[in-house]
Motif scaffolding. Structure first.
Motif, PDB file in Angstrom:
ATOM      1  N   ALA A 193      -4.803   4.490  -5.395  1.00 39.13           N
ATOM      2  CA  ALA A 193      -4.613   3.762  -4.136  1.00 39.13           C
ATOM      3  C   ALA A 193      -5.844   3.952  -3.255  1.00 39.13           C
ATOM      4  O   ALA A 193      -6.352   3.005  -2.649  1.00 39.13           O
ATOM      5  CB  ALA A 193      -3.356   4.261  -3.420  1.00 39.13           C
ATOM      6  N   ASP A 194      -6.345   5.181  -3.213  1.00 40.01           N
ATOM      7  CA  ASP A 194      -7.546   5.488  -2.430  1.00 40.01           C
ATOM      8  C   ASP A 194      -8.728   4.642  -2.899  1.00 40.01           C
ATOM      9  O   ASP A 194      -9.415   4.021  -2.092  1.00 40.01           O
ATOM     10  CB  ASP A 194      -7.858   6.984  -2.573  1.00 40.01           C
ATOM     11  N   ALA A 240       0.840  -1.204   0.000  1.00 41.62           N
ATOM     12  CA  ALA A 240       0.000   0.000   0.000  1.00 41.62           C
ATOM     13  C   ALA A 240       0.876   1.256   0.000  1.00 41.62           C
ATOM     14  O   ALA A 240       0.569   2.237  -0.677  1.00 41.62           O
ATOM     15  CB  ALA A 240      -0.933  -0.015   1.202  1.00 41.62           C
ATOM     16  N   MET A 295      -8.629   1.880  -4.318  1.00 45.98           N
ATOM     17  CA  MET A 295      -8.373   0.468  -4.018  1.00 45.98           C
ATOM     18  C   MET A 295      -8.599   0.188  -2.528  1.00 45.98           C
ATOM     19  O   MET A 295      -8.344  -0.920  -2.049  1.00 45.98           O
ATOM     20  CB  MET A 295      -6.922   0.109  -4.379  1.00 45.98           C
ATOM     21  N   GLY A 296      -8.981   1.215  -1.786  1.00 43.81           N
ATOM     22  CA  GLY A 296      -9.294   1.009  -0.373  1.00 43.81           C
ATOM     23  C   GLY A 296      -8.155   1.364   0.570  1.00 43.81           C
ATOM     24  O   GLY A 296      -8.247   1.145   1.776  1.00 43.81           O
ATOM     25  N   VAL A 297      -7.063   1.923   0.026  1.00 44.99           N
ATOM     26  CA  VAL A 297      -5.933   2.293   0.882  1.00 44.99           C
ATOM     27  C   VAL A 297      -6.244   3.621   1.571  1.00 44.99           C
ATOM     28  O   VAL A 297      -6.697   4.566   0.930  1.00 44.99           O
ATOM     29  CB  VAL A 297      -4.640   2.436   0.038  1.00 44.99           C
ATOM     30  N   ASN A 298      -5.999   3.667   2.867  1.00 46.47           N
ATOM     31  CA  ASN A 298      -6.175   4.922   3.602  1.00 46.47           C
ATOM     32  C   ASN A 298      -4.871   5.714   3.465  1.00 46.47           C
ATOM     33  O   ASN A 298      -3.935   5.555   4.243  1.00 46.47           O
ATOM     34  CB  ASN A 298      -6.481   4.614   5.070  1.00 46.47           C
TER      35      ASN A 298
END
Lengths: 259, 282
Positions: free
Chosen positions: B158-159, B147, B161-164
């Motif tokens: 990335a966001d 990530a 894709m669920g990355v914080n």
């Protein structure tokens, strides 16, 4: 009538004084293959960005399984079952193919899973799963390569595989066939048919009409930010407003008027 | 082992840990030009804890590391509001503020510095460095490491894709601050003396160069970069007068020949392919 998986209610979006979306409403039925078409600048990608939460709508609502998505951050939406691809391929250039695909697993729950040294283990469920999907779609040969060096058509497919890794129920695809040759397009259609057969709902933005007609049973047409048609794919070909949008207002009167 | 060799190895160990502190933020896409500030925090925290408060060596090193982490965590929020070159300037300014505070503080010895009573030897530094290398390799192999690299490459995707992104960036700053603080504490105990003049702008620039020249794509980069920067100048001691000129030319050449750093993923793939033909790395 089953509950739609995605419902748009009078969605509007403007950037400054430019109205990009106006009063757009339609339903996407669960399990369907739904196309979103329209001339360039019709607002299709903007609508995708609103649905996936890149920016909020100025008016109206977006509902996923009947749940209003207002205030749900974009990064949470993939975990709710919605994944997307991008018009211009947006793979991570410095990651290998399998790493890009494994990024699609990020939204799955479990903190411990995120601490597993997947890259150091010779075998792991995460990697096996990614390799299996790559293998199934004939991408196995590229798995260790850095994506920046790969051909366009291959990268396009990898992006779809990455989105699938999130195990979405609704897959948003922004021009998946753009830039592909006819063989690749046919392979992509078969691939998406298989995805659909597994119960994934598809919402596809596309310009390639033969591709749309062979894949999707339902079509929504947009022009100048408004919905001008929503119904069976076959009906769109005879719809007056759709023909106007694609062929111009005087398509019926033809050359005699112009003379 | 000669005293000279032991000294070079200890500096190498400290530099490797320091470089990984900067690498963790760089791997997540942020350039930290305030390395000297974080290292100074670790070194002075160690001096106060050990000399003034009488803590033991191990607990001092642990607490100094945590001090680096805490400052890294706190400073991440204002700094992450900036982007690109402004972020580089903000981190640089942070280091200058830290040095300014130390210089004007009587408790911290001002320009006189502080003398340590306890000390550690080279093996302790090297074992700690080995532990840090193992930790960073582990971290970068996890989905969190993946990530971080995704945030580096494309934040909006990335966001989606669920990355914080924010959590990853703050964590990178905090863990980077921890490692830089750790390197500072080891420096204090090894050299037995901390003086603020050491933690200057050149130090921040050099440690960032370790990382960028080594390469940010893999965890090998900072290790190779720190080794290159620590050992080459020592090896060049033979021609003392020309040493820095030759070193400078080497750096420029590296930037021309390998703009993405000495160690890149492509390079590793090629080496692995040569060593293990038939095994396609994944």
């Amino acid at each position: 009538m089953p509950e739609p998986i995605l419902r748009l209610e009078a969605v509007g979006k403007h950037f400054g004084g430019v109205v990009v979306l106006e009063d757009v409403s339609f339903d996407v039925r669960a399990g369907s293959r739904h196309a979103l078409i329209g001339p360039n600048g019709a607002g299709k990608t903007t609508l995708f960005n609103v649905i996936s939460g890149v920016f909020p709508p100025d008016e109206g609502r977006v509902l996923l399984d009947g749940l209003d998505l207002a205030g749900v951050p974009s990064r949470r939406r993939i975990g709710m079952g919605m994944a997307r691809s991008f018009q211009n391929i947006r793979l991570m250039p410095h990651l290998s193919v399998v790493e890009n695909v494994m990024l699609g697993q990020h939204a799955r729950p479990g903190l411990l899973r995120k601490l597993k040294p997947v890259g150091l283990l010779p075998k792991s469920r995460e990697r096996d799963e990614a390799l299996e999907v790559l293998d199934r779609f004939g991408l196995d040969a590229y798995r260790g390569q850095v994506v920046a060096n790969l051909p366009y058509g291959i990268r396009k497919k990898i992006e779809v595989v990455r989105a699938l890794m999130a195990e979405p129920r609704l897959l948003l695809l922004d021009e998946p066939a753009a830039g592909l040759n006819s063989t690749e397009t046919a392979a992509l259609r078969d691939f998406l048919m298989e995805v659909s057969a597994r119960g994934v709902t598809l919402l596809v933005v596309e310009h390639d009409m033969p591709f749309v007609n062979s894949l999707c049973e339902h079509v929504t047409v947009m022009n100048f930010g408004r919905r001008i048609y929503d119904g069976p794919a076959a009906g769109a070909r005879e719809d007056e407003a759709v023909l106007d949008a694609y062929l111009g207002t005087h398509h019926k009167k033809g050359a005699s008027d112009a003379a | 082992m000669s005293g000279y060799m032991a000294g070079v190895l200890a500096i190498l160990g400290i530099n490797v840990i320091f470089a990984y502190g900067i690498y963790l933020t760089a791997a997540a896409g942020q350039l930290n030009l305030g390395g000297a500030g974080f290292q100074a925090i670790g070194a002075y925290a160690a001096a106060i804890l050990s000399v003034e408060l009488g803590f033991g060596i191990v607990s001092t090193i642990v607490l100094a590391t945590l001090a680096g982490a805490l400052i890294g965590f706190l400073i991440a929020f204002p700094i992450l509001r900036t982007r690109g070159v402004y972020m580089v300037l903000a981190t640089f300014a942070f280091a200058e503020v830290v040095v300014g505070i130390i210089l004007n503080s009587d408790t911290l010895g001002g320009a006189m510095g502080m003398i340590m009573f306890d000390y550690i030897e080279t093996p302790a530094v090297l074992w700690t460095a080995a532990g840090v290398v193992a930790f960073v390799f582990y971290l970068m192999s996890t989905p969190i490491g993946l990530a971080m690299r995704a945030v580096h490459d494309d934040e909006p995707v990335a966001d989606l894709m669920g990355v914080n992104n924010r959590a990853i960036q703050v964590a990178a700053f905090a863990s980077g601050g921890a490692l830089a603080g750790l390197s500072g504490a080891l420096y204090a105990f090894y050299f037995g003396f901390v003086e603020v003049q050491y933690f200057n702008a050149f130090l921040s620039i050099f440690v960032l160069l370790y990382v960028l020249i080594g390469g940010t794509q893999t965890a090998w980069g900072p290790l190779i970069g720190a080794a290159f920067f620590t050992l080459i100048p020592e090896a060049l001691r033979i021609g003392e007068d020309w040493r820095f000129l030759i070193f400078g030319v080497l750096i420029v050449l590296m930037m021309i020949v390998r703009p993405e750093g000495i160690v890149t993923r492509d390079a590793i793939d090629r080496i692995v392919a040569r060593l293990m033909p038939g095994d396609r790395r994944a």
